[in-house]
Scaffold this active site. Structure first.
Site, PDB file in Angstrom:
ATOM      1  N   ARG A  82       0.831  -1.205   0.000  1.00  0.00           N
ATOM      2  CA  ARG A  82       0.000   0.000   0.000  1.00  0.00           C
ATOM      3  C   ARG A  82       0.867   1.258   0.000  1.00  0.00           C
ATOM      4  O   ARG A  82       0.530   2.262  -0.639  1.00  0.00           O
ATOM      5  CB  ARG A  82      -0.955  -0.020   1.197  1.00  0.00           C
ATOM      6  N   LYS A 184      -2.945   6.581   1.532  1.00  0.00           N
ATOM      7  CA  LYS A 184      -2.689   7.107   2.876  1.00  0.00           C
ATOM      8  C   LYS A 184      -1.820   8.352   2.750  1.00  0.00           C
ATOM      9  O   LYS A 184      -0.625   8.367   3.066  1.00  0.00           O
ATOM     10  CB  LYS A 184      -2.054   6.031   3.770  1.00  0.00           C
ATOM     11  N   GLU A 220     -16.583   6.580   5.064  1.00  0.00           N
ATOM     12  CA  GLU A 220     -15.687   6.073   6.099  1.00  0.00           C
ATOM     13  C   GLU A 220     -15.951   6.717   7.434  1.00  0.00           C
ATOM     14  O   GLU A 220     -16.596   7.750   7.537  1.00  0.00           O
ATOM     15  CB  GLU A 220     -14.229   6.374   5.743  1.00  0.00           C
TER      16      GLU A 220
HETATM   17  C1  LIG Z   1      -5.374   3.527   7.719  1.00  0.00           C
HETATM   18  C2  LIG Z   1      -6.789   3.803   7.436  1.00  0.00           C
HETATM   19  C3  LIG Z   1      -7.792   2.806   7.515  1.00  0.00           C
HETATM   20  C4  LIG Z   1      -7.528   1.429   8.027  1.00  0.00           C
HETATM   21  O1  LIG Z   1      -6.608   0.681   7.297  1.00  0.00           O
HETATM   22  P1  LIG Z   1      -5.880  -0.561   7.965  1.00  0.00           P
HETATM   23  O2  LIG Z   1      -4.979  -1.048   6.908  1.00  0.00           O
HETATM   24  O3  LIG Z   1      -6.926  -1.529   8.318  1.00  0.00           O
HETATM   25  O4  LIG Z   1      -5.174  -0.041   9.151  1.00  0.00           O
HETATM   26  C5  LIG Z   1      -9.081   3.154   7.147  1.00  0.00           C
HETATM   27  N1  LIG Z   1      -9.391   4.401   6.745  1.00  0.00           N
HETATM   28  C6  LIG Z   1      -8.460   5.388   6.682  1.00  0.00           C
HETATM   29  C7  LIG Z   1      -8.870   6.737   6.210  1.00  0.00           C
HETATM   30  C8  LIG Z   1      -7.144   5.114   7.028  1.00  0.00           C
HETATM   31  O5  LIG Z   1      -6.237   6.079   6.978  1.00  0.00           O
END
Ligand SMILES: *Cc1c(COP(=O)(O)O)cnc(C)c1O
Length: 338
Positions: A82, A184, A220
């Site tokens: 990722r 991210k 989300e």
């Molecule tokens: C990091 C994150 C998640 C969760 O991802 P994981 O890989 O399960 O930790 C979900 N939503 C957002 C906006 C994030 O930044």
């Protein structure tokens, strides 16, 4: 060594572990081997791309102790992949997944005494890539830094495992179609702080965002993915602008394989979410957090009388037991560091 850490009262806050990792890469060049060094301030130019134009991305992962005395990571290769995907979108150089996993493992060993005892929390690892070279025009920085630091952490939500109270915002969006919501990217998080602050001031734990195109579908929960359960169905949003969580992906697989649920990534309308049997959110930091109520336009919908639903509990138990080697891990998700 800092053994003034109160393992029984950890929260999700920064208590830097002693060692960090830093590697550098010039634009168009290769990553240096990098160095493990004491955690501390770094020096960068005021003209750094990350400071002026937000050229930065991150990851979040956890190392934990098992009852059997092992130290484990959960699907670290997925974080590495990722991070590469985020890097491409933000014009940052990709870091090899193999080297990424090697660095994470070494960071865990180097900071071993900062991993909370079994059951008390975890060592949160924060890998980042930043444009640290100075640049005046809006374009990729001339030099990049990959950094990993770590901190022992406890529960993400102050409520512990008690279901959280959320509010759907009708005022702000987190991400737009074809924007950066699916990576991210650091800018997404600063952009969400205002909405989160407003909702928290009203007594909610977090905000739920709707899709930016139609304002109809759940997107989300702050920094965690949304799920709802209706009978034997597990639904989770798929809008193109959500962050593809590793916890989300794992939950979908478990619900289908272990519990024979019908799992669907689809648009989840506000009405569907409000009429669900159970709702929860999932992420590395939040793990699985049961949602006790959702408020929308001033009206609160309560789930299960603010109790954790039975299916949510089952999914939580299965996921966390796999993560801690308490039940079989048929997928090879758990990586033993030591
Ligand atoms: C990091 C994150 C998640 C969760 O991802 P994981 O890989 O399960 O930790 C979900 N939503 C957002 C906006 C994030 O930044």
């Amino acid at each position: 060594m800092s053994f003034d850490i109160d393992w029984d009262n950890l929260s999700f806050s920064l208590t830097p572990a002693k060692t960090m990792f830093i590697a550098k890469c010039p634009i168009g060049g290769e990553w240096s081997d990098g160095e493990y060094m004491p955690y501390g301030d770094i020096s960068i130019s005021p003209g750094a791309g990350v400071l002026n134009y937000g050229q930065g991305i991150f990851e979040g992962m956890k190392a934990q102790r098992t009852k059997g005395g092992k130290i484990v990571l959960f699907r670290p290769d997925q974080n590495g992949l990722r991070l590469q995907n985020s890097a491409r979108r933000i014009c940052l150089p990709e870091f090899s997944v193999e080297k990424f996993v090697e660095v994470i493992k070494k960071m865990v060993i180097e900071n071993e005494e900062y991993i909370p005892p079994y059951g008390k929390g975890s060592l949160y690892l924060r890998p980042c890539i930043w444009g640290t070279g100075a640049i005046l025009g809006v374009s990729p920085a001339p030099e990049y830094t990959f950094i990993v630091y770590a901190s022992p952490v406890g529960q993400y939500f102050k409520t512990g495992f008690k279901p959280i109270k959320l509010e759907i915002t009708t005022e702000f969006h987190r991400a737009a179609p074809h924007g950066t919501g699916n990576v991210k990217y650091i800018g997404n998080y600063a952009a969400g702080m205002f909405a989160a602050r407003q909702t928290k001031e009203k007594g909610f734990n977090e905000v739920i965002y709707l899709d930016a195109r139609e304002d109809k579908y759940i997107e989300e929960v702050g920094a965690a993915n949304f799920f709802c359960i209706k009978g034997n169905k597990l639904l989770t949003p798929k809008t193109g602008s959500i962050l593809p969580g590793i916890t989300r992906k794992s939950v979908m697989q478990l619900a289908s394989d272990k519990f024979g649920m019908e799992v669907s990534e689809q648009n989840v309308s506000i009405e569907e979410a409000l009429s669900a049997d159970e709702v929860f959110c999932a992420g590395t930091a939040a793990v699985i957090s049961s949602i006790g109520s959702i408020s929308y336009k001033g009206k609160e919908t309560i789930y299960n009388n603010f109790n954790v639903g039975t299916v949510t509990q089952k999914i939580y138990d299965t996921l966390t037991k796999i993560q801690l080697q308490e039940i079989e891990d048929p997928y090879g998700w758990v990586v033993v560091v030591k």
